[in-house]
Motif scaffolding. Sequence first.
Motif, PDB file in Angstrom:
ATOM      1  N   GLY A 110     -64.461  38.099  63.004  1.00 52.09           N
ATOM      2  CA  GLY A 110     -65.230  37.229  62.793  1.00 52.09           C
ATOM      3  C   GLY A 110     -64.530  37.659  60.893  1.00 52.09           C
ATOM      4  N   ALA A 111     -65.465  37.196  59.807  1.00 58.96           N
ATOM      5  CA  ALA A 111     -65.210  37.126  58.900  1.00 58.96           C
ATOM      6  C   ALA A 111     -65.661  39.088  57.787  1.00 58.96           C
ATOM      7  N   THR A 112     -65.895  39.511  58.741  1.00 53.74           N
ATOM      8  CA  THR A 112     -66.640  40.854  58.288  1.00 53.74           C
ATOM      9  C   THR A 112     -66.513  41.677  59.728  1.00 53.74           C
ATOM     10  N   LEU A 113     -66.556  43.167  59.408  1.00 57.34           N
ATOM     11  CA  LEU A 113     -66.460  44.107  60.304  1.00 57.34           C
ATOM     12  C   LEU A 113     -67.898  43.926  61.501  1.00 57.34           C
ATOM     13  N   LEU A 138     -64.662  46.958  85.158  1.00 57.19           N
ATOM     14  CA  LEU A 138     -63.708  47.149  84.081  1.00 57.19           C
ATOM     15  C   LEU A 138     -62.403  48.073  84.129  1.00 57.19           C
ATOM     16  N   LEU A 139     -61.224  48.111  84.521  1.00 53.88           N
ATOM     17  CA  LEU A 139     -60.222  49.289  84.807  1.00 53.88           C
ATOM     18  C   LEU A 139     -60.177  49.946  83.351  1.00 53.88           C
ATOM     19  N   TRP A 140     -60.085  49.077  82.154  1.00 54.72           N
ATOM     20  CA  TRP A 140     -59.409  49.648  81.261  1.00 54.72           C
ATOM     21  C   TRP A 140     -59.979  48.486  79.520  1.00 54.72           C
ATOM     22  N   GLY A 141     -60.977  49.296  78.920  1.00 50.64           N
ATOM     23  CA  GLY A 141     -61.123  48.251  77.716  1.00 50.64           C
ATOM     24  C   GLY A 141     -59.712  49.258  76.271  1.00 50.64           C
ATOM     25  N   THR A 142     -59.525  48.650  75.314  1.00 49.31           N
ATOM     26  CA  THR A 142     -58.989  49.123  74.243  1.00 49.31           C
ATOM     27  C   THR A 142     -59.394  47.762  73.205  1.00 49.31           C
ATOM     28  N   ALA A 143     -59.218  48.572  72.102  1.00 48.09           N
ATOM     29  CA  ALA A 143     -59.110  47.969  70.184  1.00 48.09           C
ATOM     30  C   ALA A 143     -57.737  46.936  70.294  1.00 48.09           C
ATOM     31  N   ASN A 144     -58.124  45.718  69.710  1.00 48.56           N
ATOM     32  CA  ASN A 144     -56.602  45.494  68.920  1.00 48.56           C
ATOM     33  C   ASN A 144     -56.549  46.444  67.607  1.00 48.56           C
ATOM     34  N   LEU A 145     -55.714  47.104  67.461  1.00 47.21           N
ATOM     35  CA  LEU A 145     -54.961  47.632  66.482  1.00 47.21           C
ATOM     36  C   LEU A 145     -54.288  47.153  65.710  1.00 47.21           C
ATOM     37  N   PHE A 146     -53.428  45.815  65.569  1.00 50.75           N
ATOM     38  CA  PHE A 146     -52.380  45.451  65.826  1.00 50.75           C
ATOM     39  C   PHE A 146     -51.995  43.784  65.154  1.00 50.75           C
ATOM     40  N   SER A 147     -52.806  43.226  65.741  1.00 46.32           N
ATOM     41  CA  SER A 147     -52.930  41.749  64.915  1.00 46.32           C
ATOM     42  C   SER A 147     -53.031  41.628  63.654  1.00 46.32           C
ATOM     43  N   ASN A 148     -54.598  41.992  62.822  1.00 46.66           N
ATOM     44  CA  ASN A 148     -54.975  41.895  61.874  1.00 46.66           C
ATOM     45  C   ASN A 148     -53.444  42.236  61.017  1.00 46.66           C
ATOM     46  N   PRO A 149     -53.593  41.586  59.765  1.00 49.92           N
ATOM     47  CA  PRO A 149     -52.362  41.528  59.103  1.00 49.92           C
ATOM     48  C   PRO A 149     -52.672  43.499  58.404  1.00 49.92           C
ATOM     49  N   ARG A 150     -53.993  43.678  58.559  1.00 49.62           N
ATOM     50  CA  ARG A 150     -54.573  44.847  57.585  1.00 49.62           C
ATOM     51  C   ARG A 150     -53.933  45.922  58.447  1.00 49.62           C
ATOM     52  N   TYR A 151     -53.960  46.178  59.535  1.00 51.04           N
ATOM     53  CA  TYR A 151     -52.869  46.678  59.829  1.00 51.04           C
ATOM     54  C   TYR A 151     -50.999  46.556  60.284  1.00 51.04           C
ATOM     55  N   ASN A 153     -49.326  48.253  58.176  1.00 52.57           N
ATOM     56  CA  ASN A 153     -48.340  49.994  58.572  1.00 52.57           C
ATOM     57  C   ASN A 153     -49.065  50.352  59.127  1.00 52.57           C
ATOM     58  N   GLY A 154     -49.627  50.479  60.357  1.00 51.27           N
ATOM     59  CA  GLY A 154     -50.066  50.875  60.846  1.00 51.27           C
ATOM     60  C   GLY A 154     -51.586  51.127  61.082  1.00 51.27           C
ATOM     61  N   ALA A 155     -52.129  51.329  62.581  1.00 51.72           N
ATOM     62  CA  ALA A 155     -53.753  52.067  62.398  1.00 51.72           C
ATOM     63  C   ALA A 155     -54.475  53.184  62.196  1.00 51.72           C
ATOM     64  N   ALA A 156     -54.033  53.979  62.879  1.00 47.56           N
ATOM     65  CA  ALA A 156     -54.456  55.809  62.906  1.00 47.56           C
ATOM     66  C   ALA A 156     -52.918  56.170  62.185  1.00 47.56           C
ATOM     67  N   THR A 157     -52.221  55.720  62.151  1.00 47.81           N
ATOM     68  CA  THR A 157     -51.205  56.511  60.917  1.00 47.81           C
ATOM     69  C   THR A 157     -50.953  55.642  60.119  1.00 47.81           C
ATOM     70  N   ASN A 158     -51.976  54.628  59.609  1.00 43.46           N
ATOM     71  CA  ASN A 158     -51.337  54.067  57.841  1.00 43.46           C
ATOM     72  C   ASN A 158     -51.845  54.926  57.227  1.00 43.46           C
ATOM     73  N   VAL A 163     -58.098  51.963  55.827  1.00 43.36           N
ATOM     74  CA  VAL A 163     -57.543  51.216  56.514  1.00 43.36           C
ATOM     75  C   VAL A 163     -57.413  52.047  57.697  1.00 43.36           C
ATOM     76  N   VAL A 164     -57.508  53.599  58.207  1.00 42.06           N
ATOM     77  CA  VAL A 164     -57.578  54.399  59.292  1.00 42.06           C
ATOM     78  C   VAL A 164     -59.256  54.409  60.060  1.00 42.06           C
ATOM     79  N   ALA A 165     -59.742  54.523  58.853  1.00 37.89           N
ATOM     80  CA  ALA A 165     -61.047  54.017  58.924  1.00 37.89           C
ATOM     81  C   ALA A 165     -61.880  53.161  59.681  1.00 37.89           C
ATOM     82  N   ARG A 166     -61.057  51.894  59.200  1.00 33.46           N
ATOM     83  CA  ARG A 166     -61.666  50.276  59.503  1.00 33.46           C
ATOM     84  C   ARG A 166     -60.879  50.897  61.161  1.00 33.46           C
ATOM     85  N   ALA A 167     -59.880  51.326  61.063  1.00 36.23           N
ATOM     86  CA  ALA A 167     -59.344  51.216  63.051  1.00 36.23           C
ATOM     87  C   ALA A 167     -60.639  52.060  63.381  1.00 36.23           C
ATOM     88  N   GLY A 168     -60.881  53.197  62.824  1.00 33.71           N
ATOM     89  CA  GLY A 168     -61.926  53.613  63.505  1.00 33.71           C
ATOM     90  C   GLY A 168     -63.028  53.289  64.150  1.00 33.71           C
TER      91      GLY A 168
END
Length: 440
Positions: A110-113, A138-151, A153-158, A163-168
């Motif tokens: 969405g437009a906001t978190l 459900l075998l596993w879930g995950t978060a997409n921390l790579f498609s959005n332009p905010r990532y 420069n990285g997600a957890a390693t930004n 940005v790290v907080a947003r990834a969290g």
Amino acid sequence: MSDTYFPNVSPIAFEGADTDNPLAFAFYEADRVVAGRSMAEHFKFAVSYWHSFGQGGADPFGGPTQLRSWHEGGDAQSRARRKMDAAFEFFTKLGVPYYCFHDYDLVEEGATLAESNARLAEATAWAKEHQEDSGVKLLWGTANLFSNPRYMNGAATNPDFSVVARAGAQVKSAIDATIELGGENYVFWGGREGYISLLNTDMKREQEHMARFLGMARDYARAQGFKGCFFIEPKPMEPTKHQYDYDSATVVGFLERYGLANDFKLNLEVNHATLAGHSFEHELQVAADAGMLGSIDANRGDEQNGWDTDQFPINSFELTQAMMVILKAGGLAGGGVNFDAKLRRNSTSMDDLFIAHIAGMDAFAKALVAADRVLSSPDYQQILQQRYSSFDQNEGKAFEDGQLQLECLDELAQESPDLGRQSGKQERLEQIVWRELMRP
Ligand code: XUL
Ligand code: CO
């Protein structure tokens, strides 16, 4: 079972090796027992939501080609709802027991978190109903921390903490969804966790941030009662030039170094192994030897180029060698076989999606049977036992037990007769694997 999206396909049945029906299993027989467990239990096959139901067929030179009705019309949540209905109709007709998703496969971001979280919570409730009705898990879930332009420069390693907080925040919601759906595992794949240029990168600091982030996610999930495994999925590059989770050996070292080895295991993907310059079975073996063989993402690359082409697996000779490692390790720890594979751009019809999965499941089934036969073959066992037999007694055993000093090796070498040149028997071993694979 709903019959809306794939009306021309009936539930896929096992018909045996002589079948000419592309929409039937030739080898995968869910209840057939091999090496003490049913095929269904060995594999825990899962369909990946992103490749099979996302916008398929796009490449750097052109947009999607696999246009599906659930991508069109209505608002974002109506598209998400239809996509999910189609996905569960597919899982059920194919007869797979599991599926896997990223948060923003289930819904459009969405437009906001807050809006994204609300959409995800609603879709989680639909998924829960579908799971209850169908028995698919459900075998596993995950978060997409790579498609959005905010990532970018990285997600957890930004390098930017916001940005790290947003990834969290995103991981927190994805863990909540996974727990709500009884997900058996949670995956981290760090597609943007790495660097493009060392000139602007503090590698040590970024890796420490990544370890801190993973530890926080683990602590949160455990506090919510999550009992499953966390998996790291190694990949050396693509999209980032150099990714920190390069390969199995790198990740095993990282997990041990940062005290994460008790909660995290590895999810290994065939085409990621080949990108790292390894065979898939090498990656499996490194993880198995560290007690960290958790799950696999099944696919294959293309021999003639170095991309992550994510093709469906079909090469049973290679898969047999992978299944040998998995069987010897006592199976996958908590995970299963997720088809992280996509149709080719010009494979646009609906039955292509079924055929790709059916052929992949058959290839694995054939490989499992062959692997079990190879491992029980007296010739195979004898060649391996013989190869290391000099360590089973006398000085070889004393060496293994740590009872010799370097001077002893010197003395022994002085006395020893000509050095043995025992054949490695590679061709004979390949022959055994091939024959067991060809045997009906
Ligand atoms: C990308 C890849 C991912 C992970 C999940 O190469 O394999 O789809 O499996 O994020
Ligand atoms: Co993957």
